[in-house]
Design a protein around this motif. Structure first.
Motif, PDB file in Angstrom:
ATOM      1  N   ARG A 157      -1.004 -12.139  -5.556  1.00  0.00           N
ATOM      2  CA  ARG A 157      -0.605 -12.020  -6.959  1.00  0.00           C
ATOM      3  C   ARG A 157       0.739 -11.328  -7.102  1.00  0.00           C
ATOM      4  O   ARG A 157       1.546 -11.679  -7.975  1.00  0.00           O
ATOM      5  CB  ARG A 157      -1.683 -11.237  -7.732  1.00  0.00           C
ATOM      6  CG  ARG A 157      -1.468 -11.221  -9.247  1.00  0.00           C
ATOM      7  CD  ARG A 157      -2.446 -10.272  -9.931  1.00  0.00           C
ATOM      8  NE  ARG A 157      -2.153  -8.884  -9.652  1.00  0.00           N
ATOM      9  CZ  ARG A 157      -1.198  -8.185 -10.272  1.00  0.00           C
ATOM     10  NH1 ARG A 157      -0.414  -8.765 -11.181  1.00  0.00           N
ATOM     11  NH2 ARG A 157      -0.994  -6.920  -9.974  1.00  0.00           N
ATOM     12  N   ARG A 158       1.007 -10.353  -6.244  1.00  0.00           N
ATOM     13  CA  ARG A 158       2.253  -9.587  -6.324  1.00  0.00           C
ATOM     14  C   ARG A 158       3.425 -10.252  -5.592  1.00  0.00           C
ATOM     15  O   ARG A 158       4.564  -9.815  -5.735  1.00  0.00           O
ATOM     16  CB  ARG A 158       2.044  -8.191  -5.722  1.00  0.00           C
ATOM     17  CG  ARG A 158       1.041  -7.332  -6.464  1.00  0.00           C
ATOM     18  CD  ARG A 158       1.089  -5.926  -5.926  1.00  0.00           C
ATOM     19  NE  ARG A 158       0.082  -5.064  -6.513  1.00  0.00           N
ATOM     20  CZ  ARG A 158       0.085  -3.746  -6.416  1.00  0.00           C
ATOM     21  NH1 ARG A 158       1.062  -3.135  -5.740  1.00  0.00           N
ATOM     22  NH2 ARG A 158      -0.859  -3.023  -6.957  1.00  0.00           N
ATOM     23  N   GLU A 199       0.815  -1.212   0.000  1.00  0.00           N
ATOM     24  CA  GLU A 199       0.000   0.000   0.000  1.00  0.00           C
ATOM     25  C   GLU A 199       0.851   1.265   0.000  1.00  0.00           C
ATOM     26  O   GLU A 199       0.404   2.315  -0.478  1.00  0.00           O
ATOM     27  CB  GLU A 199      -0.928   0.004   1.214  1.00  0.00           C
ATOM     28  CG  GLU A 199      -2.044  -1.038   1.178  1.00  0.00           C
ATOM     29  CD  GLU A 199      -1.623  -2.397   1.724  1.00  0.00           C
ATOM     30  OE1 GLU A 199      -2.506  -3.212   2.030  1.00  0.00           O
ATOM     31  OE2 GLU A 199      -0.399  -2.662   1.845  1.00  0.00           O
ATOM     32  N   MET A 230      -4.950  -3.566   0.975  1.00  0.00           N
ATOM     33  CA  MET A 230      -5.035  -4.204  -0.327  1.00  0.00           C
ATOM     34  C   MET A 230      -5.612  -5.607  -0.153  1.00  0.00           C
ATOM     35  O   MET A 230      -5.253  -6.317   0.789  1.00  0.00           O
ATOM     36  CB  MET A 230      -3.631  -4.283  -0.949  1.00  0.00           C
ATOM     37  CG  MET A 230      -3.588  -4.920  -2.323  1.00  0.00           C
ATOM     38  SD  MET A 230      -1.880  -4.991  -2.941  1.00  0.00           S
ATOM     39  CE  MET A 230      -1.556  -3.241  -3.213  1.00  0.00           C
ATOM     40  N   GLU A 252      -4.832  -9.772  -4.229  1.00  0.00           N
ATOM     41  CA  GLU A 252      -3.884  -8.924  -4.954  1.00  0.00           C
ATOM     42  C   GLU A 252      -2.496  -9.025  -4.343  1.00  0.00           C
ATOM     43  O   GLU A 252      -1.484  -9.043  -5.066  1.00  0.00           O
ATOM     44  CB  GLU A 252      -4.367  -7.471  -4.941  1.00  0.00           C
ATOM     45  CG  GLU A 252      -3.438  -6.476  -5.622  1.00  0.00           C
ATOM     46  CD  GLU A 252      -3.233  -6.721  -7.109  1.00  0.00           C
ATOM     47  OE1 GLU A 252      -2.298  -6.128  -7.684  1.00  0.00           O
ATOM     48  OE2 GLU A 252      -3.992  -7.511  -7.709  1.00  0.00           O
ATOM     49  N   LYS A 253      -2.413  -9.101  -3.022  1.00  0.00           N
ATOM     50  CA  LYS A 253      -1.112  -9.274  -2.378  1.00  0.00           C
ATOM     51  C   LYS A 253      -0.480 -10.593  -2.820  1.00  0.00           C
ATOM     52  O   LYS A 253       0.718 -10.649  -3.119  1.00  0.00           O
ATOM     53  CB  LYS A 253      -1.258  -9.234  -0.855  1.00  0.00           C
ATOM     54  CG  LYS A 253      -1.555  -7.853  -0.307  1.00  0.00           C
ATOM     55  CD  LYS A 253      -1.716  -7.881   1.201  1.00  0.00           C
ATOM     56  CE  LYS A 253      -2.009  -6.476   1.724  1.00  0.00           C
ATOM     57  NZ  LYS A 253      -2.315  -6.444   3.149  1.00  0.00           N
TER      58      LYS A 253
END
Length: 207
Positions: free
Chosen positions: A169-170, A119, A162, A166-167
């Motif tokens: 995915r990253r 974030e 977040m 999504e976390k």
């Protein structure tokens, strides 16, 4: 001067990040806890306390520490004031982080435990990022078991973070705590071994 491989450690509330950070410490890996750093900066005599008191009158407790309840009220729904607070605090946290890394320059691995790593764009300071994760129902159960926590408070916290998907995915690596902490410990051991074997790429080397 040499520096350690910097592993960012993050995860949403209730995912088991603090317990995972403790696993790294138990294995001799130095860990910088951003939350603990902020707590010290906000405490009596802390480097941030006087500055916050000046910028946000009425937010200090009698002992000179920051009264977090009053501070939250001062910035609630006021993005401009929140930005002002972050501009005061973030440089101090970064300075502590840099001092930590300098103190452990000879280590092969160091962990930056930062709840809002993605974030705040903190992944740019890391060679790789490990995300601590668990199924949503386990996360909810853990969080609502905390004293004073309500479904509404939990929802408000999640809204500022977040999404876990999504976390993940990253992430460069995942540490899953939903299957028990013994399983998570095995993943921590494997990740440490992979970093030391050069099997985890530095972000700068990624295509």
């Amino acid at each position: 001067m040499s520096r350690p491989f910097i592993l960012g450690l993050t995860g949403s509330i209730g995912m088991g990040k603090s317990a995972t950070a403790a696993m790294f410490r138990a294995r001799g890996v130095p860990v910088h806890d951003a939350d603990a750093c902020v707590h010290a900066l906000y405490g009596p005599g802390g480097a941030a306390a006087a500055r916050i008191g000046a910028a946000f009158p009425g937010t200090l407790a009698p002992d000179g520490s920051v009264d977090r309840t009053r501070l939250r009220a001062a910035v609630l729904d006021r993005p401009d004031r929140m930005a002002e607070l972050e501009a005061l605090v973030h440089p101090l946290v970064r300075a502590e982080e840099e001092a930590f890394l300098a103190a452990h320059a000879g280590a092969d691995l160091a962990v930056l435990d930062v709840p809002l790593l993605f974030e705040t764009g903190g992944e740019a300071r890391c060679d790789a990022v490990a995300v601590v994760t668990a199924p949503a129902e386990i996360q909810r159960e853990r969080v609502l078991a905390r004293p004073g926590m309500t479904p509404g408070t939990f929802a408000a916290i999640l809204a500022k973070q977040m999404p876990d998907a999504e976390k993940r995915r990253r992430a460069d690596a995942l540490i899953e705590t939903g299957r028990g902490f013994a399983h998570a410990e095995a993943q921590v051991d494997a990740l440490i071994a992979a970093v030391r074997a050069g099997q985890v790429l530095r972000r700068a080397q990624r295509p």
